[in-house]
Design a protein around this motif. Structure first.
Motif, PDB file in Angstrom:
ATOM      1  N   VAL A  45     -33.159 -10.111 -25.793  1.00  0.00           N
ATOM      2  CA  VAL A  45     -33.705 -10.026 -27.145  1.00  0.00           C
ATOM      3  C   VAL A  45     -35.216 -10.240 -27.119  1.00  0.00           C
ATOM      4  O   VAL A  45     -35.975  -9.477 -27.699  1.00  0.00           O
ATOM      5  N   SER A  46     -35.657 -11.316 -26.438  1.00  0.00           N
ATOM      6  CA  SER A  46     -37.087 -11.603 -26.373  1.00  0.00           C
ATOM      7  C   SER A  46     -37.389 -12.574 -25.248  1.00  0.00           C
ATOM      8  O   SER A  46     -36.494 -13.227 -24.717  1.00  0.00           O
ATOM      9  N   HIS A  47     -38.669 -12.658 -24.904  1.00  0.00           N
ATOM     10  CA  HIS A  47     -39.132 -13.656 -23.937  1.00  0.00           C
ATOM     11  C   HIS A  47     -40.523 -14.097 -24.381  1.00  0.00           C
ATOM     12  O   HIS A  47     -41.323 -13.297 -24.858  1.00  0.00           O
ATOM     13  N   THR A  48     -40.763 -15.410 -24.262  1.00  0.00           N
ATOM     14  CA  THR A  48     -42.010 -15.989 -24.741  1.00  0.00           C
ATOM     15  C   THR A  48     -42.542 -16.993 -23.740  1.00  0.00           C
ATOM     16  O   THR A  48     -41.776 -17.818 -23.234  1.00  0.00           O
ATOM     17  N   TYR A  49     -43.826 -16.934 -23.453  1.00  0.00           N
ATOM     18  CA  TYR A  49     -44.480 -17.938 -22.616  1.00  0.00           C
ATOM     19  C   TYR A  49     -44.819 -19.130 -23.507  1.00  0.00           C
ATOM     20  O   TYR A  49     -45.495 -18.989 -24.522  1.00  0.00           O
ATOM     21  N   TRP A  50     -44.348 -20.342 -23.134  1.00  0.00           N
ATOM     22  CA  TRP A  50     -44.565 -21.546 -23.930  1.00  0.00           C
ATOM     23  C   TRP A  50     -45.740 -22.368 -23.449  1.00  0.00           C
ATOM     24  O   TRP A  50     -46.177 -23.275 -24.123  1.00  0.00           O
ATOM     25  N   GLY A  51     -46.213 -22.140 -22.248  1.00  0.00           N
ATOM     26  CA  GLY A  51     -47.326 -22.923 -21.716  1.00  0.00           C
ATOM     27  C   GLY A  51     -46.924 -23.705 -20.483  1.00  0.00           C
ATOM     28  O   GLY A  51     -45.939 -23.396 -19.831  1.00  0.00           O
ATOM     29  N   ARG A  52     -47.692 -24.723 -20.170  1.00  0.00           N
ATOM     30  CA  ARG A  52     -47.499 -25.527 -18.967  1.00  0.00           C
ATOM     31  C   ARG A  52     -46.650 -26.755 -19.290  1.00  0.00           C
ATOM     32  O   ARG A  52     -46.815 -27.383 -20.328  1.00  0.00           O
ATOM     33  N   ALA A  53     -45.744 -27.109 -18.400  1.00  0.00           N
ATOM     34  CA  ALA A  53     -44.893 -28.293 -18.570  1.00  0.00           C
ATOM     35  C   ALA A  53     -45.734 -29.565 -18.507  1.00  0.00           C
ATOM     36  O   ALA A  53     -46.747 -29.617 -17.806  1.00  0.00           O
ATOM     37  N   LEU A  54     -45.295 -30.600 -19.225  1.00  0.00           N
ATOM     38  CA  LEU A  54     -46.011 -31.871 -19.292  1.00  0.00           C
ATOM     39  C   LEU A  54     -45.121 -33.022 -18.857  1.00  0.00           C
ATOM     40  O   LEU A  54     -43.965 -33.095 -19.267  1.00  0.00           O
ATOM     41  N   ASP A  55     -45.663 -33.931 -18.064  1.00  0.00           N
ATOM     42  CA  ASP A  55     -44.917 -35.127 -17.680  1.00  0.00           C
ATOM     43  C   ASP A  55     -44.597 -35.991 -18.893  1.00  0.00           C
ATOM     44  O   ASP A  55     -43.622 -36.742 -18.884  1.00  0.00           O
ATOM     45  N   SER A  56     -45.403 -35.915 -19.951  1.00  0.00           N
ATOM     46  CA  SER A  56     -45.206 -36.749 -21.127  1.00  0.00           C
ATOM     47  C   SER A  56     -44.018 -36.296 -21.981  1.00  0.00           C
ATOM     48  O   SER A  56     -43.556 -37.037 -22.837  1.00  0.00           O
ATOM     49  N   ASN A  57     -43.508 -35.090 -21.758  1.00  0.00           N
ATOM     50  CA  ASN A  57     -42.337 -34.599 -22.481  1.00  0.00           C
ATOM     51  C   ASN A  57     -41.108 -34.876 -21.621  1.00  0.00           C
ATOM     52  O   ASN A  57     -41.003 -34.384 -20.506  1.00  0.00           O
ATOM     53  N   ILE A  58     -40.153 -35.662 -22.117  1.00  0.00           N
ATOM     54  CA  ILE A  58     -39.004 -36.069 -21.303  1.00  0.00           C
ATOM     55  C   ILE A  58     -38.201 -34.874 -20.804  1.00  0.00           C
ATOM     56  O   ILE A  58     -37.703 -34.882 -19.684  1.00  0.00           O
ATOM     57  N   PHE A  59     -38.064 -33.831 -21.629  1.00  0.00           N
ATOM     58  CA  PHE A  59     -37.318 -32.655 -21.211  1.00  0.00           C
ATOM     59  C   PHE A  59     -38.020 -31.956 -20.052  1.00  0.00           C
ATOM     60  O   PHE A  59     -37.397 -31.591 -19.064  1.00  0.00           O
ATOM     61  N   ASP A  60     -39.343 -31.795 -20.164  1.00  0.00           N
ATOM     62  CA  ASP A  60     -40.113 -31.190 -19.081  1.00  0.00           C
ATOM     63  C   ASP A  60     -40.042 -32.056 -17.829  1.00  0.00           C
ATOM     64  O   ASP A  60     -39.873 -31.547 -16.717  1.00  0.00           O
ATOM     65  N   ALA A  61     -40.185 -33.365 -17.992  1.00  0.00           N
ATOM     66  CA  ALA A  61     -40.173 -34.279 -16.845  1.00  0.00           C
ATOM     67  C   ALA A  61     -38.848 -34.189 -16.102  1.00  0.00           C
ATOM     68  O   ALA A  61     -38.815 -34.195 -14.868  1.00  0.00           O
ATOM     69  N   ARG A  62     -37.745 -34.078 -16.818  1.00  0.00           N
ATOM     70  CA  ARG A  62     -36.427 -33.928 -16.167  1.00  0.00           C
ATOM     71  C   ARG A  62     -36.347 -32.618 -15.394  1.00  0.00           C
ATOM     72  O   ARG A  62     -35.798 -32.565 -14.306  1.00  0.00           O
ATOM     73  N   ALA A  63     -36.864 -31.555 -15.971  1.00  0.00           N
ATOM     74  CA  ALA A  63     -36.822 -30.250 -15.312  1.00  0.00           C
ATOM     75  C   ALA A  63     -37.671 -30.230 -14.043  1.00  0.00           C
ATOM     76  O   ALA A  63     -37.347 -29.544 -13.084  1.00  0.00           O
ATOM     77  N   MET A  64     -38.766 -31.012 -14.036  1.00  0.00           N
ATOM     78  CA  MET A  64     -39.681 -31.013 -12.892  1.00  0.00           C
ATOM     79  C   MET A  64     -39.306 -32.050 -11.830  1.00  0.00           C
ATOM     80  O   MET A  64     -39.855 -32.031 -10.738  1.00  0.00           O
ATOM     81  N   MET A  65     -38.373 -32.951 -12.135  1.00  0.00           N
ATOM     82  CA  MET A  65     -38.025 -34.036 -11.224  1.00  0.00           C
ATOM     83  C   MET A  65     -37.601 -33.501  -9.850  1.00  0.00           C
ATOM     84  O   MET A  65     -36.750 -32.620  -9.754  1.00  0.00           O
ATOM     85  N   GLY A  66     -38.225 -34.013  -8.825  1.00  0.00           N
ATOM     86  CA  GLY A  66     -37.887 -33.629  -7.459  1.00  0.00           C
ATOM     87  C   GLY A  66     -38.421 -32.271  -7.030  1.00  0.00           C
ATOM     88  O   GLY A  66     -38.099 -31.796  -5.951  1.00  0.00           O
ATOM     89  N   LYS A  67     -39.218 -31.639  -7.848  1.00  0.00           N
ATOM     90  CA  LYS A  67     -39.768 -30.322  -7.505  1.00  0.00           C
ATOM     91  C   LYS A  67     -41.075 -30.499  -6.725  1.00  0.00           C
ATOM     92  O   LYS A  67     -41.781 -31.481  -6.913  1.00  0.00           O
ATOM     93  N   PRO A  68     -41.405 -29.555  -5.862  1.00  0.00           N
ATOM     94  CA  PRO A  68     -42.614 -29.677  -5.048  1.00  0.00           C
ATOM     95  C   PRO A  68     -43.910 -29.442  -5.825  1.00  0.00           C
ATOM     96  O   PRO A  68     -44.977 -29.565  -5.272  1.00  0.00           O
ATOM     97  N   THR A  69     -43.814 -29.102  -7.095  1.00  0.00           N
ATOM     98  CA  THR A  69     -45.012 -28.887  -7.913  1.00  0.00           C
ATOM     99  C   THR A  69     -44.781 -29.441  -9.295  1.00  0.00           C
ATOM    100  O   THR A  69     -43.674 -29.443  -9.796  1.00  0.00           O
ATOM    101  N   LYS A  70     -45.821 -29.942  -9.911  1.00  0.00           N
ATOM    102  CA  LYS A  70     -45.750 -30.387 -11.300  1.00  0.00           C
ATOM    103  C   LYS A  70     -46.422 -29.375 -12.216  1.00  0.00           C
ATOM    104  O   LYS A  70     -46.516 -29.573 -13.408  1.00  0.00           O
ATOM    105  N   GLU A  71     -46.905 -28.292 -11.663  1.00  0.00           N
ATOM    106  CA  GLU A  71     -47.592 -27.253 -12.434  1.00  0.00           C
ATOM    107  C   GLU A  71     -46.637 -26.101 -12.703  1.00  0.00           C
ATOM    108  O   GLU A  71     -46.771 -25.022 -12.149  1.00  0.00           O
ATOM    109  N   MET A  72     -45.663 -26.344 -13.586  1.00  0.00           N
ATOM    110  CA  MET A  72     -44.668 -25.323 -13.871  1.00  0.00           C
ATOM    111  C   MET A  72     -44.916 -24.702 -15.237  1.00  0.00           C
ATOM    112  O   MET A  72     -45.197 -25.386 -16.208  1.00  0.00           O
ATOM    113  N   ASP A  73     -44.828 -23.371 -15.294  1.00  0.00           N
ATOM    114  CA  ASP A  73     -44.960 -22.645 -16.546  1.00  0.00           C
ATOM    115  C   ASP A  73     -43.593 -22.562 -17.214  1.00  0.00           C
ATOM    116  O   ASP A  73     -42.567 -22.448 -16.542  1.00  0.00           O
TER     117      ASP A  73
END
Length: 99
Positions: free
Chosen positions: A28-56
């Motif tokens: 239906v659609s796709h949207t770029y939301w920006g860069r993930a933030l450690d301060s957002n708990i949902f983003d922090a969970r998604a980035m946990m254990g990943k080799p980069t914290k710079e995730m789009d």
């Protein structure tokens, strides 16, 4: 293009599956939301254990389902090292409560 853990996370999206495509429905659609933030708990969970914290963050809506894709930028060699795919929209309030 994907290496390490990113290859495992992306594999179901790279190969055709009629059952998977039927469950999702058409794109239906796709949207770029920006860069993930450690301060957002949902983003922090998604980035946990990943080799980069710079995730789009990308919101991808299909007719029957909606996903959030967290994708690290490609390295100098063009390889993506981290991918997280979540069912539901980015920063969904139900996920921010931790449950």
């Amino acid at each position: 293009m994907f290496q390490g853990g990113a290859r495992t996370a992306a594999a179901p999206w790279l190969f055709d599956s009629p059952d998977r495509d039927f469950r999702r429905g058409p794109l239906v659609s796709h949207t770029y939301w920006g860069r993930a933030l450690d301060s957002n708990i949902f983003d922090a969970r998604a980035m946990m254990g990943k080799p980069t914290k710079e995730m789009d963050i990308y919101d991808v809506k299909f007719d029957h389902e909606e996903y959030t894709f967290y994708i690290s930028p490609a390295d100098a060699d063009g390889k993506i090292k981290a991918v997280t795919i979540r069912l539901l929209a980015p920063h969904d309030p139900r996920q921010l409560r931790g449950g």
